[in-house]
Scaffold this motif. Structure first.
Motif: not given
Length: 339
Positions: A243-258, A275-282, A296-300
């Protein structure tokens, strides 16, 4: 999922750090995508010149969390409104940027590059030593000939983004509307103290710790935001539930630029601060005063650790990096065990 059953154990690394005297106080907050939250705190909001206890309602100088909670989010909202695009150059709204050299590299910088720290600009510069008139200092920043260098995490990127927000909205950053439980002008009595500052000649409490943000008028794109743990958790929950951002914006903050950076945020990598036990989607971000937020989006699941580790001085080893890592690994281990 009963987060309240694990919050005491999750807080154990912070509690140990407080007992050892590494940090004065801390608050840990957890929130899930469905809105459940738990909060624990201990220690002091101030130890000099007198002691004042931390509470759930203590306001913290969020330092560089300003970059993600305020600046990145505000830029993305402006993109959603169609007022700018991520790949627009900054000069589309700051035409006077390096106005005496039309071929200057700064005139080619885009919003996306600044958000993801993919520019030639330096990490930090003691801009406050050039003067404290905010308007003149902004002009100096815009006309400064910045020496080329490799892409690094840069406060200068976000100072420019803050100026862009001011130009687009016609409103100074310090007067920008903010969600509940955030402020650029908090009540000092409700705040955790930061440093006994030799430049300002006083203990800093309720005014921004970052010298450049202070010289720029108290708020900048890189620092100046204050908030409570529940304000930070509100923000994190809005990203988790979409609810905080649009789907495109959420995708942008989760997508690597580097390798390590997304739009605004840092993405998980081995050895990072979350820490090292986060999901890659953190994604996560930290602040110099001792603050941090991880999602951590994978874990919610999101967690925030707020400390005033620079009080009464930054010139000591607070152990903040191992504390952040231990906290993240403890949070996830307990969450996974209970899931």
């Amino acid at each position: 999922m009963a987060l309240t059953k694990l919050i005491d154990e999750a807080f154990a690394p912070a509690a140990s750090s407080i007992r050892s005297g590494n940090i004065p106080g801390a608050i840990l907050g957890l929130v899930t995508a469905d809105g459940e939250r738990a909060v624990q705190w201990a220690g002091y909001a101030q130890i000099e010149p007198e002691h004042d206890n931390v509470s759930r309602g203590t306001w913290f100088d969020l330092a560089s969390l300003t970059k993600v909670i305020f600046t990145t989010t505000r830029i993305l909202h402006l993109v959603e409104q169609g007022r700018i695009a991520l790949d627009d150059p900054l000069v589309s709204v700051i035409p006077d940027l390096r106005q005496y050299d039309m071929n200057a590299a700064e005139r080619r910088l885009t919003f996306r590059q600044c958000l993801a720290h993919q520019t030639h600009l330096p990490a930090v510069e003691p801009l406050y030593t050039y003067g404290q008139d905010p308007s003149t200092l902004r002009a100096f920043i815009l006309q400064r000939v910045w020496q080329p260098g490799p892409s690094v995490y840069s406060d200068i990127n976000y100072i420019l983004l803050g100026i862009a927000i001011e130009r687009i909205t016609g409103q100074a950053l310090i007067d920008q509307p903010l969600p509940e439980r955030f402020s650029f002008r908090p009540d000092p009595k409700l705040c955790a103290a930061t440093e006994k500052d030799t430049w300002r000649g006083r203990l800093i409490r309720g005014e921004v710790h970052d010298e450049n943000a202070y010289a720029l008028g108290g708020a900048s794109g890189h620092a100046g935001l204050f908030g409570t743990i529940d304000g930070v958790l509100d923000f994190a929950h809005a990203l988790l539930d979409g609810t905080g951002l649009s789907p495109d914006s959420i995708k942008a903050i989760r997508t690597r630029e580097s390798e390590k950076r997304t739009v605004g945020w840092e993405g998980f990598y081995p050895g990072w601060h979350g820490g090292d036990v986060c999901s890659p989607d953190t994604i996560g971000h930290t602040g110099f005063t001792g603050t941090g937020l991880w999602i951590d989006f994978e874990r919610g699941l999101a967690w925030s650790l707020l400390t005033n580790r620079v009080h009464p001085s930054r010139h000591k080893d607070s152990g903040i990096l191992p504390l952040r890592r231990a906290t993240g690994e403890q949070v996830i281990a307990l969450f996974d065990r209970q899931s």
